[in-house]
Write an enzyme that holds these catalytic residues in place. Structure first.
Site, short mmCIF file in Angstrom:
data_model
loop_
_atom_site.label_atom_id
_atom_site.label_comp_id
_atom_site.label_asym_id
_atom_site.label_seq_id
_atom_site.Cartn_x
_atom_site.Cartn_y
_atom_site.Cartn_z
N THR A 260 -11.94 1.62 -5.94
CA THR A 260 -12.74 2.40 -7.85
C THR A 260 -13.14 2.76 -7.53
O THR A 260 -14.99 2.73 -7.83
CB THR A 260 -12.87 1.35 -9.12
OG1 THR A 260 -13.64 0.16 -8.48
CG2 THR A 260 -11.66 0.71 -9.92
N PHE B 172 -16.73 -10.84 -4.69
CA PHE B 172 -18.17 -10.71 -4.38
C PHE B 172 -18.19 -10.88 -3.06
O PHE B 172 -18.96 -10.48 -2.76
CB PHE B 172 -18.57 -11.89 -4.96
CG PHE B 172 -18.60 -12.66 -6.40
CD1 PHE B 172 -19.77 -11.60 -7.41
CD2 PHE B 172 -17.28 -12.90 -7.13
CE1 PHE B 172 -18.72 -11.40 -9.02
CE2 PHE B 172 -17.07 -13.18 -8.02
CZ PHE B 172 -17.99 -12.25 -8.97
N LEU B 173 -17.16 -10.16 -2.31
CA LEU B 173 -17.18 -10.63 -0.30
C LEU B 173 -18.25 -9.13 -0.14
O LEU B 173 -18.46 -8.31 -0.64
CB LEU B 173 -15.62 -10.53 -0.24
CG LEU B 173 -15.00 -9.24 -0.40
CD1 LEU B 173 -15.17 -7.87 0.84
CD2 LEU B 173 -13.72 -9.38 0.35
N ARG B 174 -19.24 -9.83 0.34
CA ARG B 174 -19.96 -8.49 1.68
C ARG B 174 -19.35 -8.32 3.48
O ARG B 174 -17.83 -8.90 3.52
CB ARG B 174 -21.34 -9.14 2.29
CG ARG B 174 -22.38 -10.37 0.92
CD ARG B 174 -22.12 -10.99 1.56
NE ARG B 174 -22.22 -11.61 2.05
CZ ARG B 174 -22.53 -12.78 2.90
NH1 ARG B 174 -24.08 -12.88 3.45
NH2 ARG B 174 -21.54 -14.37 3.04
N CYS C 149 -20.31 -0.05 -2.33
CA CYS C 149 -20.32 -0.73 -3.67
C CYS C 149 -21.18 -1.00 -4.82
O CYS C 149 -21.44 0.23 -5.30
CB CYS C 149 -19.87 -2.17 -3.56
SG CYS C 149 -18.31 -2.84 -2.84
N LYS D 261 -19.60 -9.30 -11.55
CA LYS D 261 -19.52 -8.63 -10.84
C LYS D 261 -20.55 -7.21 -11.25
O LYS D 261 -21.04 -6.40 -9.80
CB LYS D 261 -17.96 -7.84 -10.68
CG LYS D 261 -18.08 -7.00 -9.43
CD LYS D 261 -18.38 -7.67 -8.41
CE LYS D 261 -18.57 -6.39 -7.02
NZ LYS D 261 -17.32 -6.26 -5.89
N ASP E 97 0.54 -0.49 -0.14
CA ASP E 97 0.03 0.03 -0.41
C ASP E 97 0.82 1.77 0.22
O ASP E 97 2.19 1.41 0.35
CB ASP E 97 -0.99 -0.25 1.37
CG ASP E 97 -2.21 0.74 1.17
OD1 ASP E 97 -1.95 2.01 0.98
OD2 ASP E 97 -3.05 -0.18 1.15
N GLY F 198 -26.30 1.30 0.46
CA GLY F 198 -25.42 2.66 0.39
C GLY F 198 -24.16 1.27 0.28
O GLY F 198 -24.62 0.28 0.14
C1 UDX Z 1 -21.76 -5.84 -1.40
C2 UDX Z 1 -22.46 -7.18 -2.41
O1 UDX Z 1 -23.50 -7.74 -1.42
C3 UDX Z 1 -21.17 -7.42 -2.93
O2 UDX Z 1 -21.58 -9.21 -2.90
C4 UDX Z 1 -20.15 -7.24 -3.53
O3 UDX Z 1 -18.71 -7.44 -3.71
C5 UDX Z 1 -20.55 -5.43 -3.05
O4 UDX Z 1 -21.25 -4.90 -2.46
P1 UDX Z 1 -21.95 -4.48 0.54
O5 UDX Z 1 -21.68 -3.35 -0.14
O6 UDX Z 1 -21.15 -5.14 2.00
O7 UDX Z 1 -21.80 -6.18 -0.45
O8 UDX Z 1 -23.64 -4.97 1.81
P2 UDX Z 1 -24.71 -5.80 1.27
O9 UDX Z 1 -24.67 -6.53 1.94
O10 UDX Z 1 -24.65 -6.00 -0.24
O11 UDX Z 1 -25.74 -4.02 1.40
C6 UDX Z 1 -25.72 -3.54 1.11
C7 UDX Z 1 -27.05 -2.24 1.59
O12 UDX Z 1 -28.14 -2.85 0.86
C8 UDX Z 1 -26.82 -1.94 2.98
O13 UDX Z 1 -26.74 -0.14 2.82
C9 UDX Z 1 -27.59 -2.95 3.40
O14 UDX Z 1 -28.35 -2.28 4.09
C10 UDX Z 1 -29.22 -2.14 1.58
N1 UDX Z 1 -30.52 -3.99 2.08
C11 UDX Z 1 -29.32 -5.04 2.28
C12 UDX Z 1 -31.53 -3.48 2.43
O15 UDX Z 1 -31.74 -2.71 2.12
N2 UDX Z 1 -32.38 -4.67 1.99
C13 UDX Z 1 -31.94 -5.69 1.67
O16 UDX Z 1 -32.46 -6.57 1.85
C14 UDX Z 1 -30.41 -6.15 1.74
#
Ligand code: UDX
Length: 441
Positions: free
Chosen positions: A88, A155-157, A269, A213, A32, A266
């Site tokens: 990005t 694809f990690l959450r 991603c 993706k 980094d 929000g």
């Molecule tokens: C997401 C994708 O799930 C993941 O596969 C990708 O690699 C990166 O983007 P992440 O940003 O960690 O992951 O969050 P995620 O769990 O997808 O939730 C995104 C947003 O959607 C959150 O603000 C969550 O509160 C909201 N959400 C999720 C809802 O409002 N309702 C739902 O049913 C699910």
């Protein structure tokens, strides 16, 4: 077979990937440009909140398989497998993705590659980027055509980053079909343990892998906005969107997951990815195909305004001089990430309309303070609710789901609760003489 791997970028994605690759038995160097971040990681400290990551980091620092550096020279000397895991973000004032960080990894790394190497991109990028980066890398590298570029989207959450990296539901690899090389064999080495578990491995061309993706994130965003649109209809019709989601979710073709209506999506991603996707589709002449994503974005942003309006109505038409407790600031539970967080955005809008807003979040306080220093921050849910005219639950942390009226009865000024994530049991609150409002129920 154990490989020597460099991972560029040590944010949510890169730090997790580096630690998990070491966990799989590889020798890993995390790279980094941010010295403060590196110092923390070297000391076994994760610079953000991610359950389970610290243990993996500490274990692999201790066994010597994981090290960190700011030196690209060291990385180029050490590794012949390179992962790009830098951010990005959305470009300022535009929908398109800002590829500065990805470009700069290639510009700095490639000139140092004197031996055959494979570079795997993991960052989310507009389709076509991998092809361009591959050409650039081969041009800059002394090893020339012996440098391969492949794409291996992540694809990690957040909140499940370690699990999603070590036990993903699929692995996707995009390779340059015009230049057959070693990338697939190297990827099979790197992910040997995962492939041994039978995790599906999809090998395709570069463009398809980039699109997998963006398409996945666009689908998830659409699913959330779909149920939020249903919430709007339910509200107008006096129906309950939570029951509706349960009922349609039983249809296996629909599925219940990602059908939680509330204040919307929000994070770092989904919002920027659907915008970058629209921008890129426009550039390649397929803009009509994705105009629906503009509506997905609109529905999502409308949730935030709708929440502010609802709160204003509940306190009698004006927020001026009222006291509002906000429980939750992170964009979702089990994360300290506040990038484009609906919760903080709503807290800010309510404050701008004259309310005094007190915020509490179990993990995201420090990050929230940085971007919204003017909000008031409390040290507990109870403290945030002191004198509140209305209490808002905006991130569904377990701690808030478990709240009972007796926890707050003695501190609030008015017994009103608004459930921005439809995560509370309305009856529990109504039976204790609270006014309960959910979204779309
Ligand atoms: C997401 C994708 O799930 C993941 O596969 C990708 O690699 C990166 O983007 P992440 O940003 O960690 O992951 O969050 P995620 O769990 O997808 O939730 C995104 C947003 O959607 C959150 O603000 C969550 O509160 C909201 N959400 C999720 C809802 O409002 N309702 C739902 O049913 C699910």
């Amino acid at each position: 077979m154990s490989r020597r791997i460099a991972v560029f970028g040590t944010g949510y994605l890169g730090a997790t990937h580096a630690a998990c690759m070491a966990e799989l038995g590889h020798d890993v160097l995390g790279v980094d440009v941010d010295a403060a971040k590196l110092a923390k990681l070297e000391a076994g400290e994760v610079p953000f909140y991610e359950p389970g990551l610290e243990e993996v980091l500490k274990r692999n620092l201790a066994n010597g398989r994981l090290r960190f550096t700011s030196s690209y020279e060291a990385a180029a000397d050490f590794a012949d497998v390179h992962f790009i895991g830098v951010g990005t973000p959305q470009r300022k004032g535009e929908f398109a993705a800002d590829l500065t960080y990805v470009d700069s990894v290639i510009e700095t790394l490639a000139p140092l590659l004197t031996q055959p190497a494979v570079i795997f991109g993991k960052s989310t990028v507009p389709v076509g980027t991998a092809h361009r980066l591959g050409e650039r890398a081969r041009m800059l590298a002394p090893a020339g055509d012996a440098v391969e570029l492949a794409w291996n989207p992540e694809f990690l959450r957040e909140g499940y980053a370690v699990k999603d990296t070590l036990h993903p539901d699929r692995l996707v690899l995009g390779i340059d079909r015009a230049r057959p090389g070693n990338a697939e064999a190297v990827a099979r080495d790197v992910y040997e343990d995962l492939l041994g578990e039978g995790i599906p491995f999809i090998v395709t061309d570069l463009a398809t892998s980039e699109l997998v993706k963006t398409a996945a994130n666009a689908f998830l965003a659409t699913k959330i906005s779909y149920i939020n649109a249903m919430a709007e209809v339910c509200e107008a019709a006096g129906a309950d969107v939570s029951v509706l989601a349960d009922a349609i979710g039983h249809d296996a073709r629909i599925g219940r997951r990602f059908l939680n209506a509330g204040i919307g999506f929000g994070g770092g991603c989904l919002p920027k990815d659907i915008r970058a996707f629209m921008a890129r589709a426009g550039e390649i002449g397929a803009d009509e195909a994705l105009t629906f994503l503009r509506e997905v974005d609109n529905i999502n942003m409308r949730r935030r305004t709708r929440m502010v309006e609802l709160v204003r109505d509940i306190v009698g038409g004006s927020l001026l001089g009222t006291r509002v407790a906000v429980l939750g600031a992170a964009f979702k539970p089990d994360s300290d990430d506040v990038r484009d967080s609906p919760a903080l955005n709503i807290a800010g809008q309510i404050q701008l309309q004259g309310a005094s807003v007190s915020v509490y979040d179990p993990k995201a306080m420090e990050n929230s303070r940085k971007i919204f220093p003017t909000l008031e921050y409390s040290t507990s849910a109870k403290e945030a609710c002191q004198g509140a005219d209305v209490t808002l639950v905006l991130t569904e942390w377990e701690e808030f789901r478990a709240l009972i009226p007796e926890d707050l009865d003695s501190v609030v000024r008015n017994r009103r609760i608004v459930d921005g994530r439809n995560c509370l049991n309305p009856g529990t609150w109504e039976n204790s003489n609270w006014t309960y409002r959910g979204l779309g129920r």
